[in-house]
Design a protein around this motif. Structure first.
Motif, PDB file in Angstrom:
ATOM      1  N   GLU A 299       0.029   1.873   8.556  1.00 40.65           N
ATOM      2  CA  GLU A 299      -1.346   1.709   8.086  1.00 40.65           C
ATOM      3  C   GLU A 299      -1.631   2.625   6.903  1.00 40.65           C
ATOM      4  O   GLU A 299      -2.347   2.241   5.968  1.00 40.65           O
ATOM      5  CB  GLU A 299      -2.332   1.981   9.226  1.00 40.65           C
ATOM      6  CG  GLU A 299      -2.318   0.905  10.296  1.00 40.65           C
ATOM      7  CD  GLU A 299      -3.435   1.077  11.310  1.00 40.65           C
ATOM      8  OE1 GLU A 299      -4.551   1.466  10.913  1.00 40.65           O
ATOM      9  OE2 GLU A 299      -3.186   0.823  12.505  1.00 40.65           O
TER      10      GLU A 299
ATOM     11  N   ALA B 237      -0.002   0.976   3.870  1.00 41.68           N
ATOM     12  CA  ALA B 237      -0.742  -0.212   3.440  1.00 41.68           C
ATOM     13  C   ALA B 237      -2.038   0.173   2.739  1.00 41.68           C
ATOM     14  O   ALA B 237      -2.423  -0.438   1.732  1.00 41.68           O
ATOM     15  CB  ALA B 237      -1.032  -1.113   4.639  1.00 41.68           C
TER      16      ALA B 237
ATOM     17  N   ASP C 145      -2.084   1.268  -1.101  1.00 38.11           N
ATOM     18  CA  ASP C 145      -2.021   0.272  -2.172  1.00 38.11           C
ATOM     19  C   ASP C 145      -3.360   0.181  -2.911  1.00 38.11           C
ATOM     20  O   ASP C 145      -3.391  -0.085  -4.116  1.00 38.11           O
ATOM     21  CB  ASP C 145      -1.669  -1.112  -1.600  1.00 38.11           C
ATOM     22  CG  ASP C 145      -0.218  -1.188  -1.170  1.00 38.11           C
ATOM     23  OD1 ASP C 145       0.584  -0.346  -1.620  1.00 38.11           O
ATOM     24  OD2 ASP C 145       0.106  -2.078  -0.358  1.00 38.11           O
TER      25      ASP C 145
END
Length: 207
Positions: free
Chosen positions: A172, A175, A178
Motif C-alpha cells: 500500500e 502504491a 505513485d
C-alpha cells in the motif's frame, strides 16, 4: 522498522483501565444487536481492539489539539483514543466519522456513558465538513492511497496520519507513492507480528 512499548497501556491509571473495561463490556453488549465488530472470544478482545488501538497514542504529536478518526465503526481506535485523552490530554478534540447510523448511535451512547466529549458525525466521508486536523486515523477503512484522497479536505501541512495496516502495508505504501509524497515511519504492531503501524507526515499530492 521501529518498535513500540510491548504494553501501550502500562502508564495509564486504574481509572482509565476501568473506562476501557467498561468500553469492552458496552461493545460486547451492543454487538449482540448491532454488527459492531467481528465475533471473537471475549478473552481476545483486549488485545485485538483495546491494546491494538492504544498503540496509536504512543506516536501522536505531543501538541496535537484535534484528532479525526475516519470510518470509526465499532469505536476502534476512536473511543480508545478518547479514553486515553480523558486522562492525558483532556483538551484534545476528537471527531469520529462513520456512515452507518446504527454504529453512530452506539458511538454516541458509549461516549456519553463513559464521559467523553467526543463528536460523532453520521455521514459519508466525502460529505463531511470538518476543519483540518492535527491527527487523522483510520482502521480497516480502505487502501492507503484512498485514505489519503478521502482525507484531503481535512489535511494541513502539519497533519500526521496514524494508520494500522496488515500484511499489505508495504504494498500500500508503494502504491500510494505513485500519486502522493510523504515522510513515513513504520512501527511493528504490538498485537500482530504481520501488522504495521504507519505514521505519515508532510503529505501532499503529486502534480
Amino acid at each position: 522498522m521501529l518498535n513500540l512499548p510491548d504494553d501501550p497501556l502500562a502508564d495509564v491509571s486504574r481509572e482509565t483501565l476501568a473506562r476501557l473495561e467498561r468500553l469492552q463490556a458496552l461493545t460486547l453488549k451492543w454487538t449482540r444487536k448491532v454488527n459492531l465488530i467481528a465475533p471473537l472470544p471475549s478473552e481476545e478482545f483486549w488485545d485485538r481492539h483495546i491494546r491494538d488501538s492504544a498503540q496509536l497514542w504512543k506516536v501522536k504529536p505531543e501538541q496535537a489539539e484535534t484528532w479525526i478518526d475516519l470510518g470509526s465503526g465499532g469505536g476502534f481506535p476512536g473511543l480508545v483514543i478518547a479514553a486515553l485523552a480523558y486522562e492525558k490530554s483532556p483538551d484534545l478534540e476528537i471527531t469520529l466519522v462513520d456512515s452507518d447510523q446504527r454504529k453512530c448511535v452506539f458511538l454516541r451512547q458509549a461516549a456519553r456513558e463513559l464521559g467523553f466529549g467526543t463528536t460523532v458525525l453520521n455521514a459519508r466521508i466525502e460529505t463531511v465538513k470538518i476543519q483540518p486536523a492535527d491527527v487523522i486515523s483510520a482502521r480497516a477503512l480502505a487502501a492507503l492511497k484512498d485514505i489519503l484522497r478521502l482525507s484531503t479536505p481535512f489535511t494541513k501541512p502539519s497533519t500526521r496520519f496514524i494508520l494500522p495496516k496488515g500484511k499489505t502495508a508495504q504494498a500500500e505504501l508503494e502504491a500510494a507513492q505513485d500519486s502522493w509524497s510523504f515522510k513515513q515511519t513504520i512501527y511493528q504492531s504490538v498485537t500482530d507480528s504481520d501488522a504495521r503501524l504507519l505514521v505519515l507526515s508532510d503529505v501532499f499530492q503529486r502534480t
